[in-house]
Scaffold this motif. Structure first.
Motif, PDB file in Angstrom:
ATOM      1  N   ARG A   1       2.257  46.012  55.572  1.00 47.35           N
ATOM      2  CA  ARG A   1       2.016  45.223  54.360  1.00 47.35           C
ATOM      3  C   ARG A   1       0.660  45.525  53.744  1.00 47.35           C
ATOM      4  N   ASN A   2      -0.246  46.132  54.512  1.00 49.18           N
ATOM      5  CA  ASN A   2      -1.567  46.433  53.965  1.00 49.18           C
ATOM      6  C   ASN A   2      -1.644  47.792  53.282  1.00 49.18           C
ATOM      7  N   VAL A   3      -0.541  48.540  53.297  1.00 52.69           N
ATOM      8  CA  VAL A   3      -0.493  49.826  52.605  1.00 52.69           C
ATOM      9  C   VAL A   3       0.518  49.656  51.480  1.00 52.69           C
ATOM     10  N   THR A   4       0.041  49.580  50.260  1.00 53.96           N
ATOM     11  CA  THR A   4       0.885  49.105  49.174  1.00 53.96           C
ATOM     12  C   THR A   4       2.255  49.794  49.135  1.00 53.96           C
TER      13      THR A   4
ATOM     14  N   ASP B   1       3.943  51.063  51.271  1.00 59.42           N
ATOM     15  CA  ASP B   1       4.731  50.852  52.482  1.00 59.42           C
ATOM     16  C   ASP B   1       5.075  49.368  52.681  1.00 59.42           C
TER      17      ASP B   1
ATOM     18  N   GLU C   1       9.617  37.974  52.415  1.00 62.16           N
ATOM     19  CA  GLU C   1       9.025  36.721  51.909  1.00 62.16           C
ATOM     20  C   GLU C   1       9.812  36.114  50.755  1.00 62.16           C
TER      21      GLU C   1
ATOM     22  N   LEU D   1       3.366  50.380  64.313  1.00 61.95           N
ATOM     23  CA  LEU D   1       2.865  50.797  65.626  1.00 61.95           C
ATOM     24  C   LEU D   1       1.343  50.817  65.703  1.00 61.95           C
ATOM     25  N   GLY D   2       0.685  51.319  64.666  1.00 64.09           N
ATOM     26  CA  GLY D   2      -0.774  51.438  64.702  1.00 64.09           C
ATOM     27  C   GLY D   2      -1.482  50.095  64.784  1.00 64.09           C
ATOM     28  N   ILE D   3      -0.840  49.039  64.341  1.00 64.12           N
ATOM     29  CA  ILE D   3      -1.462  47.709  64.384  1.00 64.12           C
ATOM     30  C   ILE D   3      -0.984  46.891  65.577  1.00 64.12           C
ATOM     31  N   THR D   4       0.281  47.073  65.976  1.00 62.47           N
ATOM     32  CA  THR D   4       0.804  46.273  67.092  1.00 62.47           C
ATOM     33  C   THR D   4       0.681  46.984  68.442  1.00 62.47           C
TER      34      THR D   4
ATOM     35  N   ASP E   1       1.338  48.884  42.854  1.00 64.08           N
ATOM     36  CA  ASP E   1       1.164  47.494  43.281  1.00 64.08           C
ATOM     37  C   ASP E   1       2.176  46.576  42.580  1.00 64.08           C
TER      38      ASP E   1
END
Lengths: 326, 326, 326, 326
Positions: free
Chosen positions: B109-112, B114, B122, B153-156, B294
Motif C-alpha cells: 500500500r505504500n508503493v502507489t 502497487d 477498503e 514479503l519485504g515488510i512482513t 495516485d
C-alpha cells in the motif's frame, strides 16, 4: 536535441557534444569538474548567447552533485551531501542576506514524483514569523526564512509565477530559492543527482514562456533553483535505446553502409515521432520511475531541506537542525 | 517470450502469434471475443499442457475487459464496467456460495502503483462479522464476505501464500478472490484493462514457485484472480521500441539484406541484455507509469471493489452499495 | 471504576487507591518504581485473583515508562527511551528465542490515532525471509523476525484474533509481540507513556471476550504487548473534571453537608450516564487528542520499532539499525 | 463567554441568551429560522455595534445549516445539502461576478481535523487558466474560478493574510471565498453544521488582530467565509459538563442554598482556570474529535466543494460536476 527532455544542464552539454564532436567544449560554456570522495561535482557555466543556444538554457551557473546511491539512505553519505549542497548554495549567493529568504516548493504534492518541492518546504527551519513575534529571543546566527508551496496550475487555475510574484511584492525577500522535481535523460541520474542553478526556474521548462519564469528578471531578486530528477521521460528513454541499435548496426555493417546512412538520415524529429507513436495511445504523461518513488521522495526532500537549512542559517549543525525540528 | 514481462494472458497470446505465425490460433488455447458497445471482452481459455507451455500460464480461463478511458472517470462508463465485471465474475463461479468469500488485497500500500489490492479491500462491503454478531438482521440476499491485505514479503518477512493459507485454514471460506496490480506489455492497456482469471495468482509470477501460489491446489478452494495492469516494465517498453526500428530497417533494406539478418539474428536474450545495460545503472525496479497514478489507483480500486460487491451479493445495485458504504 | 476507560495498569491502580484509601497497596498487586534520570519506570505486578479483580486486568507484569516530552522529538531522549524500552522487553522475555518472533501491528492505519501498530510494523528490521533465502549471509547476532498488520474488524470482517491464530499456527513463532494504540485516563500520559506487558492484549479491552485475546492461552506462545496511549476517552475526561467540582464543594461546604452527600451519593454509573448525555448526540467514538496527532504517530512508531529492534537482535546499535533501514 | 471557544455565531448567540435571559433576542441581532425537511437553517444577522459586542463577532450575516448525520454519507442528504449550500451562497452574493472568484483553502493539510480547506480546494472546478488558454471553448455559463491553499504560519513563516493579499493584488478577483475548519461548542454540531458568513474570516479568531483578517476591509473585495466545525475544544467541553453538575445541585439544594451560590459565584474565568489545570500538563492543543475524522474530512470537503461549484457556475448540475471532475 530539443526532443530529448532533460532539465540538467549537464545532460544538455553531453547531448550537444555527443552529436557534434566529443573532444571540444561547447562554445560559450565553461566547465569545471571535481571529485569529492566519490561525489562528482560538475560546474557548468553558460557565459554567452552562443552557449545559451547550444544548451537551450539561459546564461548562468549550473552545478550538479552526482551521488551514486543517494536515494538509498546511507547516513554518512546523507550528511556529506547536505554539507556539499550547503557549500555550493553559499558559493552562488555572494553576500549575507539582510531581508528574508523565501523558499518556493514547486510541484503537485498529490503526484508522488512531483511532490519534492512541497515536501521539502515542510522540513525547513522557517523563522520569519518568529523574528516578527519574538525578535529578542532570536539568535543572530539565524536568518529570517519563509516558505510557500503555491500548488500547480491545474488545481489553482493561477500560473505559479503570478502567485509567487504576488507574494514577493508583498514580503520583499532578498533572495528566492525554488525547489522542484526535474526530469533527467539518463536513468542513473534519477534520484541521485542534485542541480543548483542561479538562473531561476521555468515551471514548464524551455527558454520561451519567460513571462512565467521565476528569475531575477521577473521577481527583481536573485533566484536560486534546486532540483533532483525524479523521473525520466518515457519517450526519451525509448529514443535512447533506439540509439543503441543504431550504434550496433554501425559496428556490424560499417558507417558507409546504405542502411546505416538510412538510419542516421532519419532526423531527430522523425525518430521522436516514430517512438511517440508507440506510446501515445495512452492519455496522460508517461514517465519512467522507480517503484520506490514514495519513500525516495521522503529521503530526497530531507536532503534538500537540510542543505538549504545549513546554507541559510550560520554556524548551525545538522544535529542542531534535527533537534530544532524534532 | 520469457523476456517481455506481462501478466495478461491476452498479451502472452499476442506475443506468441506475433513470433510464429499471425493467422492460426495458439495450440491448446481457445479464444472468444465480444464487443460490448466499445468495451472489448476477450476470453482466453488454456485447455492443455501445450497451451500452458505456449503462453507460460496455467490451464484455465482468462477474461479481459479492455475499456479505453477507464481511468478518466466517466460515470456512465464506470457503471457499465462495474456491471460487466460482476457478470464475468459470476460466469466463472458456478454455484452460489454457502460459506464466506475471502477477498485478498495483494501488494504494497505504500508503493502507489502497487496499492490497488489493499485499496480495493477498503471499499468492499464486508459482512462476515455482522453475520456472526447480528445474524437476525442480515438480509438473505447478502453474502458473508471478509477481506485481508496481507502485506508484502519485504515488510512482513512472511510469504504472502503462508499468511493466506493460515487464515484460510482457520476461517474456511468457500471461495477466495485475489486482487492485484499487474504489469502489461502495451502502454495502452495500462489502467484501462481488467483481467479476471479462475487459475489463481502467483505473487512473483511465472509457472514456477507454485508452492506460494494462491490457487485451488494450495488453498483447497476455488480462487478467482482480478487485476489491472498499472505499470509497464521499462525494459519491456525499450525492447518493443527497438522492434520498431528493426521493422523500419526491414522495410528499407529488405528482408534479405545482411543487416536485417544480423538484427534478426540477435536473439531475444541478447537484445534484452543489450537494453538492460542502458537501464541497470539504477538500483531498484524501473517502471513506466503515468504521472496521475495516485488518482488513477483511487478510481480503479473503486471499480474493482464495486464489481466484486455486485458479483457476490445478490440483487444489489451500485446505488445501494454506495449508500451502504457512505 | 469500570466507567473510566484506561488501558494502563498504572492508572487502574491509581483509581483503585483513590477510591478506597490512598496509603495501602492494592491487595494482590506488587509495585516497584524507579526514576531513571527523569524517566519514571513503574513495574506493576498482579499476582493473584484478588489483584485481577481490583484492577480489572489479568495476572502478570505491566511496566510503564513515563517520559515527559517524548512526543516532542528530542534526539537524546529518543535514544535513551529506545534503550530503556529494549531493556524492559528483554527483562520480560527470559531465554533467547530459537524460532521466529512475530510482531503484530494492531489498529486501523486509516485512523490516525489508531495507526501506531501498523506504522511501527513498517519500521521493523524484518529478517525471517532472509534467513530462508540467504541463510549463509545472516549474522548470528540477528534474530528471525516477521511482522503482520492484520487490520481491523470493520474492514476485514474477521476477528483480529482469528487472523493472528491462523498465521501463528502456520509459522509457529517462539514469541509474539503485539503493538497497539491505547487509551489513557490522564491527559499528561497521552503520547508520553509506554506500557509493556507480558499478559498479551485484548483487542476491545476488558477481562471478558477472552476468546479473541492475543495471549499465551490462545496462541500457545508467550505474548508481549507494547502500547502508547494516543487518546483519552472524552467521557472519561468529562467525568474527571466533574470530580474536581465535587472536591471544590467538599472544601467549601464540608464533607458533612447535605449537598456533598448528595453529590457523592450519585454513584459512578449515574454520573457516567449524566455525562454521556451531553456527548451522545454525536454518532461515533469521541476522543480527546492533540492536533499534532499525525506527526506524533510518526515519532512514536519509530521509538517502538527501534526499541523492539534493539531488544530482539543482539548487539545492534541504534545507528546500525538506521543504516540498515536507510 | 470569552472562555468558551466557538466559531459559530449561532452558538455565541445561544451562550449570550443562556447567561442573560432566554426569552428576548440579543440586542443588535436579528434571527430567522427555517426548517427545510429536517435541515435547520438559521440566519443570524448582526446589525449594530451592540450586537458585535454581545456576540464577539463583526456585523454581517451568519447562516448555519444543521444537518444531522451529514458526515455519514447518505447520498440523498448529500445532494440536498450541496443545493442548499449553493442557494445560501448565492443569497449572500448579490450580483453576478464579472472577474474571477478566488477560493482560499485555509488550514494545515497535514493535521487531519484542520485539512478541510486544502481538501476542498482540490475538488473545485477551477477554470481561470482555461479562460486564458482556450477562451473560445469556454461555456458562457461557467465562471472564472481559481484557488489557493496558502498553508499555515508555522510552516510558511508568513501570515496567511499577507499571502492572500499578495495574490489578490495581482489577480484582482471580484470575490473571495474562504474555506476553513471551525471549532464548535456543542458536540452534536461537529461535522454536521455548515456556517456561511459574509464577514470574512480571521485566521486566529476573535475581533482583534484585524490586520490579518480576510475581509472586505483588508482585501478590497467581498469575502464569503464557509466552514464546518471539525473539533470541539477540550476545555470548552469540560467546562460545559461542569455546568451540568451545577444545574443538578440547583435542582437538589435549591437556588437559594449557600452551596449553589458558591458554585455560581465562581466566575467564568475561575472555572476555566480550574479546568485548564486538569488539561494543561499536556503540551499541544487538545481537541475533542471523532475517531473517524480522516474519512469525515473527505466527505465534508466534497460537500463544500460542490456547494461552491454549483453556486459559482450557472445552470450546472451535481452530475455534470462529477462528470467534469472525473
Amino acid at each position: 536535441m530539443v526532443y530529448s527532455r532533460t532539465d540538467l544542464a549537464l545532460e544538455s552539454r553531453e547531448m550537444y557534444r555527443h552529436n557534434i564532436e566529443e573532444k571540444s567544449e561547447v562554445p560559450g560554456v565553461e566547465v569545471n569538474e571535481e571529485d569529492s570522495d566519490g561525489i562528482l561535482i560538475t560546474r557548468v557555466k553558460i557565459v554567452s548567447k552562443e552557449g545559451e543556444q547550444a544548451l537551450g538554457k539561459p546564461c548562468g551557473s549550473y552545478i550538479t552533485l552526482e551521488v551514486p546511491g543517494l536515494h538509498q539512505g546511507d547516513p554518512h553519505k546523507y550528511q556529506r551531501v547536505c554539507q556539499l549542497l550547503s557549500d555550493e548554495i553559499r558559493r552562488l549567493v555572494d553576500a549575507p542576506q539582510k531581508g528574508s529568504i523565501l523558499v518556493i516548493g514547486l510541484g503537485n504534492r498529490n503526484v508522488t514524483a512531483d511532490s519534492l518541492g512541497p515536501k521539502t518546504i515542510e522540513k525547513l527551519m522557517v523563522t520569519r514569523h518568529l523574528f516578527e513575534q519574538i525578535p529578542d529571543q532570536m539568535d543572530d546566527s539565524l536568518q529570517s526564512v519563509c516558505a510557500l508551496a503555491p500548488g500547480v496550475l491545474g488545481i489553482t487555475g493561477i500560473e505559479t509565477g503570478e502567485i509567487v510574484r504576488g507574494v514577493v511584492d508583498r514580503i520583499k525577500p532578498s533572495l528566492v530559492i525554488a525547489i522542484d522535481a526535474l526530469a533527467a535523460r539518463r536513468i542513473d541520474r534519477m534520484n541521485t543527482t542534485i542541480q543548483i542553478a542561479d538562473t531561476g526556474i521555468n515551471p514548464g521548462s524551455g527558454v520561451g514562456n519567460s513571462r512565467q519564469a521565476l528569475s531575477r528578471d521577473t521577481l527583481g531578486v536573485p533566484v536560486i533553483a534546486i532540483g533532483v530528477p525524479t523521473v525520466v521521460d518515457a519517450v526519451t528513454m525509448a529514443n535512447d535505446t533506439v540509439g543503441l541499435v543504431v550504434d550496433a548496426v554501425k559496428e556490424q555493417a560499417g558507417a558507409d553502409s546504405a542502411i546505416f546512412k538510412m538510419l542516421c538520415g532519419m532526423n531527430e524529429q522523425d525518430k521522436y515521432q516514430l517512438i511517440s507513436g508507440v506510446l501515445t495511445p495512452y492519455v496522460g504523461e508517461l514517465t519512467v520511475t522507480t517503484k520506490q518513488v514514495d519513500s525516495v521522495m521522503d529521503k530526497m526532500s530531507k536532503v534538500l531541506a537540510n542543505g538549504v537549512n545549513m546554507a541559510v542559517h550560520d554556524d548551525i549543525t545538522l544535529e542542531e537542525i534535527e533537534n530544532y525540528l524534532g
